[in-house]
Scaffold this motif. Structure first.
Motif, PDB file in Angstrom:
ATOM      1  N   LEU A  21      37.441  33.069  27.148  1.00 12.77           N
ATOM      2  CA  LEU A  21      37.840  32.917  25.843  1.00 12.77           C
ATOM      3  C   LEU A  21      36.332  33.021  25.101  1.00 12.77           C
ATOM      4  CD1 LEU A  21      38.976  32.883  22.662  1.00 12.77           C
ATOM      5  CD2 LEU A  21      38.697  30.494  22.884  1.00 12.77           C
ATOM      6  N   TYR A  22      35.824  33.851  24.331  1.00 16.61           N
ATOM      7  CA  TYR A  22      35.105  34.600  24.914  1.00 16.61           C
ATOM      8  C   TYR A  22      34.399  35.386  22.721  1.00 16.61           C
ATOM      9  CZ  TYR A  22      35.092  39.288  26.355  1.00 16.61           C
ATOM     10  OH  TYR A  22      35.184  40.072  26.723  1.00 16.61           O
ATOM     11  N   PRO A  23      33.569  35.689  22.051  1.00 19.46           N
ATOM     12  CA  PRO A  23      32.681  35.681  21.325  1.00 19.46           C
ATOM     13  C   PRO A  23      32.807  37.328  21.212  1.00 19.46           C
ATOM     14  CG  PRO A  23      31.476  34.439  21.098  1.00 19.46           C
ATOM     15  CD  PRO A  23      32.292  34.325  22.096  1.00 19.46           C
ATOM     16  N   GLY A  29      37.106  36.358  21.718  1.00 22.17           N
ATOM     17  CA  GLY A  29      38.607  37.349  23.037  1.00 22.17           C
ATOM     18  C   GLY A  29      38.856  37.173  23.607  1.00 22.17           C
ATOM     19  N   ILE A  30      40.035  36.842  24.348  1.00 21.45           N
ATOM     20  CA  ILE A  30      39.787  36.300  25.742  1.00 21.45           C
ATOM     21  C   ILE A  30      40.101  37.653  26.750  1.00 21.45           C
ATOM     22  CG2 ILE A  30      41.990  36.206  27.429  1.00 21.45           C
ATOM     23  CD1 ILE A  30      43.886  35.758  25.276  1.00 21.45           C
ATOM     24  N   GLY A  31      38.773  37.359  27.833  1.00 23.31           N
ATOM     25  CA  GLY A  31      38.323  38.454  29.218  1.00 23.31           C
ATOM     26  C   GLY A  31      39.134  37.893  30.171  1.00 23.31           C
ATOM     27  N   CYS A  32      38.284  38.797  31.046  1.00 20.14           N
ATOM     28  CA  CYS A  32      38.394  38.822  32.844  1.00 20.14           C
ATOM     29  C   CYS A  32      38.094  40.399  33.294  1.00 20.14           C
ATOM     30  CB  CYS A  32      39.980  38.024  32.660  1.00 20.14           C
ATOM     31  SG  CYS A  32      41.558  40.223  32.747  1.00 20.14           S
ATOM     32  N   ASP A  33      38.123  39.828  34.437  1.00 20.75           N
ATOM     33  CA  ASP A  33      37.856  41.530  34.996  1.00 20.75           C
ATOM     34  C   ASP A  33      38.418  42.201  34.895  1.00 20.75           C
ATOM     35  OD1 ASP A  33      36.622  42.494  37.605  1.00 20.75           O
ATOM     36  OD2 ASP A  33      36.706  41.390  38.803  1.00 20.75           O
TER      37      ASP A  33
END
Length: 188
Positions: A21-23, A29-33
């Protein structure tokens, strides 16, 4: 200045197929590879979202964009140069991305964020990262960290903790640029 410990923690989670979970320059946003099908499936599950709804991904710069799009329309560079607000562009013929990230019409939505943490994370990761709003599907996009649902906070593997982080709190504009020259505004 980006905190290297936070950056490295997020980087390690991404490399291990986890969710962060990042700005971003727009919203939390929710992020991943973006190349990891299992991680992307976990994003869909966390958001309780059908996997037929495409996700946005972020890249650091034009060089990285070229790694994921076969043919970038010239208009894309013009749009990125003149647009003051965050802009996500939907491109035809993506490549080198997880199949479940690519829309049914063989397109992908990509943004180059104007955000120091995102830029540093993308450069160190050396690849595209998924970026989807940190909300359960159908619920309002949180405008601040305090508005993020508890299920989202518990469902990610790492929360990037940047105190007093300033984000736009508004999703990006989305424009579809077809290789046939057609331009379509999806979201202003």
């Amino acid at each position: 200045m980006v905190d290297n410990t936070i950056l490295n923690n997020a980087l390690n989670v991404l490399k291990q197929g986890g969710l962060i979970l990042y700005p971003t320059d727009t919203v939390w946003g929710i992020g991943c590879d973006a190349t990891n099908e299992e991680a992307i499936e976990n994003v869909f599950k966390l958001k309780q979202r059908k996997d037929c709804k495409a996700l946005i991904c972020l890249v650091a710069d034009d060089r990285m964009l070229k790694k994921y799009i076969k043919k970038i329309p010239e208009a894309a560079f013009d749009l990125m140069d003149i647009e003051d607000n965050p802009i996500t562009i939907i491109y035809d013929e993506p490549q080198n991305l997880a199949k479940n990230l690519i829309a049914e019409d063989n397109t992908i939505a990509i943004r180059i964020p104007d955000h120091e943490f995102c830029f540093q994370l993308l450069r160190k990761f050396n690849g595209a990262i998924v970026s989807t709003s940190a909300n359960i599907s159908g619920q309002a996009t949180p405008k601040s960290f305090k508005e993020i649902h508890e299920d989202i906070l518990k469902g990610v593997d790492y929360v990037v903790n940047l105190p007093d982080e300033k984000i736009g709190a508004k999703p990006s504009s989305i424009i579809k640029l077809g290789n046939d020259g057609k331009v379509q505004v999806i979201r202003k």
